[in-house]
Design a protein around this motif. Structure first.
Motif, PDB file in Angstrom:
ATOM      1  N   MET A 115       5.681 -56.034  13.028  1.00  0.00           N
ATOM      2  CA  MET A 115       6.249 -55.697  11.728  1.00  0.00           C
ATOM      3  C   MET A 115       5.086 -55.293  10.836  1.00  0.00           C
ATOM      4  O   MET A 115       4.130 -56.059  10.678  1.00  0.00           O
ATOM      5  CB  MET A 115       7.002 -56.875  11.096  1.00  0.00           C
ATOM      6  CG  MET A 115       7.455 -56.602   9.654  1.00  0.00           C
ATOM      7  SD  MET A 115       8.220 -58.039   8.844  1.00  0.00           S
ATOM      8  CE  MET A 115       9.840 -58.018   9.619  1.00  0.00           C
ATOM      9  N   ILE A 116       5.153 -54.083  10.291  1.00  0.00           N
ATOM     10  CA  ILE A 116       4.117 -53.632   9.365  1.00  0.00           C
ATOM     11  C   ILE A 116       4.753 -53.513   7.983  1.00  0.00           C
ATOM     12  O   ILE A 116       5.732 -52.773   7.806  1.00  0.00           O
ATOM     13  CB  ILE A 116       3.495 -52.290   9.792  1.00  0.00           C
ATOM     14  CG1 ILE A 116       3.012 -52.357  11.240  1.00  0.00           C
ATOM     15  CG2 ILE A 116       2.338 -51.930   8.864  1.00  0.00           C
ATOM     16  CD1 ILE A 116       2.430 -51.058  11.766  1.00  0.00           C
ATOM     17  N   VAL A 117       4.229 -54.268   7.046  1.00  0.00           N
ATOM     18  CA  VAL A 117       4.735 -54.292   5.677  1.00  0.00           C
ATOM     19  C   VAL A 117       3.773 -53.484   4.813  1.00  0.00           C
ATOM     20  O   VAL A 117       2.608 -53.860   4.651  1.00  0.00           O
ATOM     21  CB  VAL A 117       4.856 -55.734   5.151  1.00  0.00           C
ATOM     22  CG1 VAL A 117       5.383 -55.742   3.722  1.00  0.00           C
ATOM     23  CG2 VAL A 117       5.752 -56.560   6.066  1.00  0.00           C
ATOM     24  N   PHE A 118       4.250 -52.387   4.283  1.00  0.00           N
ATOM     25  CA  PHE A 118       3.432 -51.528   3.430  1.00  0.00           C
ATOM     26  C   PHE A 118       3.736 -51.850   1.970  1.00  0.00           C
ATOM     27  O   PHE A 118       4.882 -51.776   1.535  1.00  0.00           O
ATOM     28  CB  PHE A 118       3.715 -50.050   3.718  1.00  0.00           C
ATOM     29  CG  PHE A 118       3.351 -49.627   5.111  1.00  0.00           C
ATOM     30  CD1 PHE A 118       2.039 -49.310   5.430  1.00  0.00           C
ATOM     31  CD2 PHE A 118       4.317 -49.545   6.100  1.00  0.00           C
ATOM     32  CE1 PHE A 118       1.695 -48.916   6.721  1.00  0.00           C
ATOM     33  CE2 PHE A 118       3.987 -49.144   7.390  1.00  0.00           C
ATOM     34  CZ  PHE A 118       2.673 -48.836   7.691  1.00  0.00           C
ATOM     35  N   LEU A 155      10.917 -64.702  12.454  1.00  0.00           N
ATOM     36  CA  LEU A 155      11.682 -63.957  13.439  1.00  0.00           C
ATOM     37  C   LEU A 155      10.883 -63.621  14.687  1.00  0.00           C
ATOM     38  O   LEU A 155      11.425 -63.061  15.645  1.00  0.00           O
ATOM     39  CB  LEU A 155      12.224 -62.660  12.825  1.00  0.00           C
ATOM     40  CG  LEU A 155      13.305 -62.807  11.755  1.00  0.00           C
ATOM     41  CD1 LEU A 155      13.680 -61.441  11.198  1.00  0.00           C
ATOM     42  CD2 LEU A 155      14.538 -63.510  12.305  1.00  0.00           C
ATOM     43  N   GLY A 156       9.601 -63.961  14.699  1.00  0.00           N
ATOM     44  CA  GLY A 156       8.800 -63.767  15.899  1.00  0.00           C
ATOM     45  C   GLY A 156       7.968 -62.502  15.921  1.00  0.00           C
ATOM     46  O   GLY A 156       7.416 -62.150  16.971  1.00  0.00           O
ATOM     47  N   ARG A 172      10.259 -51.406  19.441  1.00  0.00           N
ATOM     48  CA  ARG A 172      10.579 -52.691  18.801  1.00  0.00           C
ATOM     49  C   ARG A 172       9.928 -52.833  17.439  1.00  0.00           C
ATOM     50  O   ARG A 172      10.189 -53.796  16.712  1.00  0.00           O
ATOM     51  CB  ARG A 172      10.106 -53.841  19.697  1.00  0.00           C
ATOM     52  CG  ARG A 172      10.684 -53.810  21.114  1.00  0.00           C
ATOM     53  CD  ARG A 172      10.084 -54.932  21.954  1.00  0.00           C
ATOM     54  NE  ARG A 172       8.637 -54.836  22.016  1.00  0.00           N
ATOM     55  CZ  ARG A 172       7.811 -55.869  22.175  1.00  0.00           C
ATOM     56  NH1 ARG A 172       8.303 -57.085  22.292  1.00  0.00           N
ATOM     57  NH2 ARG A 172       6.512 -55.691  22.235  1.00  0.00           N
ATOM     58  N   THR A 173       9.087 -51.883  17.062  1.00  0.00           N
ATOM     59  CA  THR A 173       8.310 -51.995  15.834  1.00  0.00           C
ATOM     60  C   THR A 173       9.184 -51.813  14.598  1.00  0.00           C
ATOM     61  O   THR A 173      10.051 -50.937  14.552  1.00  0.00           O
ATOM     62  CB  THR A 173       7.182 -50.948  15.816  1.00  0.00           C
ATOM     63  OG1 THR A 173       6.342 -51.148  16.954  1.00  0.00           O
ATOM     64  CG2 THR A 173       6.348 -51.057  14.549  1.00  0.00           C
ATOM     65  N   VAL A 174       8.929 -52.654  13.593  1.00  0.00           N
ATOM     66  CA  VAL A 174       9.647 -52.614  12.323  1.00  0.00           C
ATOM     67  C   VAL A 174       8.675 -52.199  11.221  1.00  0.00           C
ATOM     68  O   VAL A 174       7.582 -52.774  11.097  1.00  0.00           O
ATOM     69  CB  VAL A 174      10.250 -54.000  12.005  1.00  0.00           C
ATOM     70  CG1 VAL A 174      10.674 -54.094  10.549  1.00  0.00           C
ATOM     71  CG2 VAL A 174      11.412 -54.298  12.926  1.00  0.00           C
ATOM     72  N   ALA A 186      18.120 -59.813   7.533  1.00  0.00           N
ATOM     73  CA  ALA A 186      19.494 -59.705   8.035  1.00  0.00           C
ATOM     74  C   ALA A 186      19.783 -58.285   8.510  1.00  0.00           C
ATOM     75  O   ALA A 186      20.423 -58.081   9.550  1.00  0.00           O
ATOM     76  CB  ALA A 186      20.479 -60.111   6.945  1.00  0.00           C
ATOM     77  N   GLU A 187      19.302 -57.281   7.761  1.00  0.00           N
ATOM     78  CA  GLU A 187      19.536 -55.902   8.178  1.00  0.00           C
ATOM     79  C   GLU A 187      18.758 -55.579   9.458  1.00  0.00           C
ATOM     80  O   GLU A 187      19.272 -54.879  10.344  1.00  0.00           O
ATOM     81  CB  GLU A 187      19.129 -54.928   7.077  1.00  0.00           C
ATOM     82  CG  GLU A 187      19.422 -53.480   7.454  1.00  0.00           C
ATOM     83  CD  GLU A 187      19.166 -52.501   6.336  1.00  0.00           C
ATOM     84  OE1 GLU A 187      20.077 -51.718   6.020  1.00  0.00           O
ATOM     85  OE2 GLU A 187      18.045 -52.510   5.778  1.00  0.00           O
ATOM     86  N   ILE A 188      17.536 -56.076   9.563  1.00  0.00           N
ATOM     87  CA  ILE A 188      16.745 -55.831  10.776  1.00  0.00           C
ATOM     88  C   ILE A 188      17.435 -56.416  11.993  1.00  0.00           C
ATOM     89  O   ILE A 188      17.557 -55.774  13.044  1.00  0.00           O
ATOM     90  CB  ILE A 188      15.328 -56.421  10.604  1.00  0.00           C
ATOM     91  CG1 ILE A 188      14.540 -55.616   9.566  1.00  0.00           C
ATOM     92  CG2 ILE A 188      14.587 -56.448  11.941  1.00  0.00           C
ATOM     93  CD1 ILE A 188      13.232 -56.252   9.154  1.00  0.00           C
ATOM     94  N   VAL A 189      17.919 -57.654  11.877  1.00  0.00           N
ATOM     95  CA  VAL A 189      18.599 -58.303  13.001  1.00  0.00           C
ATOM     96  C   VAL A 189      19.882 -57.557  13.350  1.00  0.00           C
ATOM     97  O   VAL A 189      20.177 -57.306  14.527  1.00  0.00           O
ATOM     98  CB  VAL A 189      18.892 -59.781  12.679  1.00  0.00           C
ATOM     99  CG1 VAL A 189      19.769 -60.400  13.765  1.00  0.00           C
ATOM    100  CG2 VAL A 189      17.588 -60.566  12.548  1.00  0.00           C
ATOM    101  N   ALA A 190      20.667 -57.200  12.322  1.00  0.00           N
ATOM    102  CA  ALA A 190      21.925 -56.498  12.569  1.00  0.00           C
ATOM    103  C   ALA A 190      21.672 -55.148  13.241  1.00  0.00           C
ATOM    104  O   ALA A 190      22.396 -54.758  14.165  1.00  0.00           O
ATOM    105  CB  ALA A 190      22.678 -56.296  11.258  1.00  0.00           C
TER     106      ALA A 190
END
Length: 399
Positions: free
Chosen positions: A211-214, A230-231, A274-276, A353-357
């Motif tokens: 997960m990269i948070v900008f 979330l791992g 799988r990258t977010v 929640a949106e990422i999981v959904a």
């Protein structure tokens, strides 16, 4: 097994025998997915879970029996209407659980697999969980360029099968997939109903998804925390050194000071499906160059923070730099689900929640509003793997 790898490695290093019970098949509604594992050592210590509590006691006893006998066993657990207190799954599903005793130093495939998993090296562990008794439990550990272990003490007798298993396991490792293979003894793909087959369970262990948070803003700190929960392996990136500090983001795996688009360009070999990517800057000079690249990459999720007005202006700018309608449609903006969130923590829950959904195929509706399956993402067949032969020592519990 990855979740309990550290303890398994400790037992292994100490020369302590143990047994690992792994979910290798699921049908209907079940609390854990294939690959979930519970392990018990020779002193009775237990770690992990295969069912969230439904059948843990019975599986614990199977592990203890396997340690004593040295024999693997495949067991099926299901719900019984006749006896609601029978060992089974009250959720109505069926689990196939493979229990394998492990003695350190006795199996090169298992030894190598445990070492690879504990070290974080990508590896696929391929085990025969159903078939001729002489092959049951045989394991090969497959990496991108080599493999360890053998499917038989006399390799020439199963050479085609072993070559097929290694090739299939390597392909599944490359895709990060876990699942079953049904092969003939000559390595050809077969159907469950065919005679003379083996069922191979392949578990792929790959590094945690990224997960990269900008944008090093206050909301980012909460998103980082829930991303770790979330791992994900979480990176924070911002071009402003005064904000992008490890002190402000202690939960992040790394904090990078760089222009977002430039940092993304440097990470192309470290991102995958799988990258977010969470774009929280809501500043056009950062967002547009970043999103122009991000929306053309094969990543799993791209979300951007901002108001409705910001969203519309951003879309216009993205079209102006050449993105197509289909590329822009990949953008989740405004980021997150409509939970009425206000605080950074509530917003982080909305984003998570949106990422999981998105990842699991959820409807985003309350579970109480529907009557269909709770889990959307698992393409589970209507039937479970056929019970094995008697020599494979398979029994069925309350199926």
């Amino acid at each position: 097994m990855q979740d309990i790898a550290e303890q398994l490695q400790a037992w292994h290093a100490a020369g302590r025998a143990f047994a690992v019970a792994t979910v290798v098949g699921v049908s209907g509604s079940a609390p854990r997915d294939p690959g979930a594992a519970l392990a018990v050592d020779s002193e009775g210590e237990a770690i992990g879970s295969v069912s969230g509590g439904c059948v843990e006691g019975a599986v614990y006893e199977l592990c203890q029996a396997a340690i004593l006998s040295g024999e693997p066993v495949l067991e099926r657990f299901g719900y019984s209407d006749e006896d609601a207190f029978a060992v089974g799954l009250t959720c109505g599903g069926i689990l196939d659980v493979f229990v394998q005793p492990i003695v350190p130093g006795a199996d090169p495939g298992l030894d190598a697999g445990i070492a690879y998993i504990a070290s974080g090296t990508p590896v696929a562990l391929a085990r025969i969980v159903d078939g001729p008794a002489a092959l049951l439990g045989a394991t090969v550990a497959v990496t991108a360029d080599t493999h360890h272990g053998a499917l038989s003490p006399a390799p020439s007798t199963v050479a085609p099968l072993e070559r097929a298993v290694v090739a299939e396991a390597r392909a599944m490792l490359d895709a990060g997939r876990t699942g079953r293979l049904v092969l003939g003894l000559d390595g050809r793909p077969c159907d469950d109903s065919d005679q003379g087959t083996v069922t191979v369970f392949v578990e792929s262990y790959v590094p945690a998804p990224r997960m990269i948070v900008f944008g090093a803003i206050d909301f980012a700190a909460a998103v980082v925390r829930i991303g770790k929960f979330l791992g994900y392996r979480v990176t924070v990136c911002d071009a402003r050194p005064v904000f992008a500090t490890a002190r402000r983001f202690p939960d992040a795996d790394e904090v990078v000071v760089d222009w977002p688009h430039r940092y993304l360009d440097s990470q192309l070999d470290r991102i995958d499906g799988r990258t977010v990517l969470c774009v929280l800057t809501h500043d056009a000079k950062f967002d547009i160059p970043l999103l122009e690249r991000a929306l053309r990459l094969p990543v799993g999720y791209v979300g951007a923070m901002g108001s409705r007005k910001t969203h519309l202006d951003r879309n216009t700018r993205l079209r102006e730099v050449g993105l197509t309608g289909a590329e822009i449609a990949r953008l989740r903006s405004p980021i997150g689900l409509d939970l009425g969130a206000r605080t950074p923590e509530e917003t982080a829950v909305s984003v998570a929640a949106e990422i999981v959904a998105h990842r699991r195929g959820g409807s985003c509706l309350p579970l109480s509003a529907g009557d269909g399956p709770i889990h959307h993402d698992l393409a589970r067949p209507a039937e479970t793997p056929a019970p094995a032969t008697a020599e494979a020592r398979v029994s069925v519990h309350a199926a």
